[in-house]
Design a protein around this motif. Sequence first.
Motif, short mmCIF file in Angstrom:
data_model
loop_
_atom_site.label_atom_id
_atom_site.label_comp_id
_atom_site.label_asym_id
_atom_site.label_seq_id
_atom_site.Cartn_x
_atom_site.Cartn_y
_atom_site.Cartn_z
N ASN A 156 -10.04 -27.28 52.05
CA ASN A 156 -10.36 -26.70 50.75
C ASN A 156 -10.28 -25.18 50.88
N GLU A 157 -9.30 -24.58 50.24
CA GLU A 157 -9.08 -23.15 50.33
C GLU A 157 -9.58 -22.40 49.10
N SER A 158 -10.48 -23.04 48.33
CA SER A 158 -10.95 -22.44 47.09
C SER A 158 -12.20 -21.59 47.25
N LEU A 159 -12.80 -21.61 48.44
CA LEU A 159 -14.00 -20.80 48.65
C LEU A 159 -13.64 -19.36 49.03
N TYR A 160 -14.58 -18.49 48.86
CA TYR A 160 -14.38 -17.09 49.19
C TYR A 160 -13.97 -16.93 50.65
N GLY A 252 -3.25 -18.57 55.51
CA GLY A 252 -3.77 -18.03 56.76
C GLY A 252 -5.23 -17.68 56.73
N ASN A 253 -5.87 -17.84 55.57
CA ASN A 253 -7.30 -17.55 55.46
C ASN A 253 -8.12 -18.77 55.87
N LYS A 254 -9.39 -18.57 56.09
CA LYS A 254 -10.26 -19.68 56.47
C LYS A 254 -10.46 -20.62 55.28
N ALA A 255 -10.66 -21.90 55.62
CA ALA A 255 -10.88 -22.92 54.60
C ALA A 255 -11.99 -23.85 55.06
N LEU A 256 -12.59 -24.54 54.10
CA LEU A 256 -13.57 -25.57 54.41
C LEU A 256 -12.80 -26.80 54.82
N VAL A 257 -12.94 -27.22 56.08
CA VAL A 257 -12.11 -28.28 56.65
C VAL A 257 -12.99 -29.45 57.10
N ASN A 288 -18.62 -28.14 41.43
CA ASN A 288 -17.84 -29.34 41.76
C ASN A 288 -16.35 -29.08 41.71
N ALA A 289 -15.90 -28.28 40.74
CA ALA A 289 -14.47 -27.98 40.64
C ALA A 289 -13.96 -27.28 41.89
N VAL A 290 -14.77 -26.40 42.45
CA VAL A 290 -14.38 -25.66 43.64
C VAL A 290 -14.52 -26.52 44.89
#
Length: 441
Positions: A156-160, A252-257, A288-290
């Motif tokens: 999930n790459e939608s977080l800051y 290349g940014n961090k994501a929630l994995v 929830n959308a994020v």
Amino acid sequence: MAMVVKNNIPAKNTLNQADKNDKALAKSLKKLSSGMKINSAADDASGFSISEKMRVQVRGLEQDIDNAQTGVSMMKVAEGGLQSTIDILSTLKEKVINAANDTNTDADRATIQKELNQAVDQLDDNANVQYNGKTMLDGSRNNYVKNPGTYTSLANESLYEGTNGSDRITSLRDFAGRSLGISSDSTIEFSYVLQGETYTTTLAVGSNILTNMFSRSVDDKGVRPSQSIIKMEFTANVGKDRVGDTVTTVNGNKALVFSAGQPGLDGQISGLTINVINKDGTINRTANAVLNNFTEAVQAENESPDNALVYQVGTKANQAVKIGFSDMRSVALGLKATNGDVLSIATQKKANAAISVLELAMEKALKLQTTIGAMESRMDFTVANLTTSSENTQATESVIRDADMAKEMTGYTKNNVLMQASQSMLAQANQSSSSVLSLLQ
């Protein structure tokens, strides 16, 4: 000139010339009748050799065209089976969305479950589609997958981008830095599907940090999975692909994995949902959308040898293209467990979790469809290129070997006239010796 009778030299010279004219005439006739100026190596040794190599090249190119066209036909058969799978998945998503609606009773969901079961069986039939005895979509024609297989990885790459696993849940922000509005008195429902079973947990947010969010997943009977099912990280490295290379996020940014704890289909995470509920029971739709914006960064695959299909499209060894068909059975799509249990939609929560399962399954199918479509498009260009190469090679071979009929007809006419003239002169040469007899009377 001496008058002799024993050796008729003029006639012999004329006969020799007549023989040359006859051979020249025969060559002209051969060229005109065959349409080729080089009929054997004796006519032009080097030209004949070059021409023969080009003929072999042309025949090879023509076979390459056939190979590419039959390859496209094979892929169209696979695409047809895959399109049927996509249609079924679209229908199934519609059904599970219906089942997730609480206007239905559990009895209604049981009825929908029967439809789901039959459709899942059809997915397996689609995966067994064959071409010339080769089964294509059951995973038996997959690319090489390194031991022990791949681990499911959902990113999930939608977080800051500055988010860390040690951040408090209440401080989570979207990619633009805006707060998700999660308060300490909110609760979070988290679920995922493994082996057809839905595991859930409900967490009171309080002061928990991100990495503690999903540590107590159980099924609806309170049973925890026997192995370490899932791990959560905030990282740019989302897993390893089928050959063991590290896969990173798109930007290349961090994501929630979220990663599976076991490799292959046995450890496959086939669906994941997060539901943030405010203290008054309302749903935090912004959060929830994020938090539910996951994509499958690494697909779970069992260890496999390289069984990809090879299409020979060149005249030299290994001038080929390869395509592997990933597993499209219901087990690989996450809709059925390896023990045969079908994804359950018996309750509202299970039906809701099944929506995510269908989304990931559709993502897998569309990914393979894109691969097949891209290869079909490439093969069309390959056929066009091979056709042009064959045409140009044949044109070159024609210049070397084919006869210029107008030119050869001119030569034939000349040789024919010379042959007739030499025959007439041979008669005259034979007649001249008889004049010696007048001296012997």
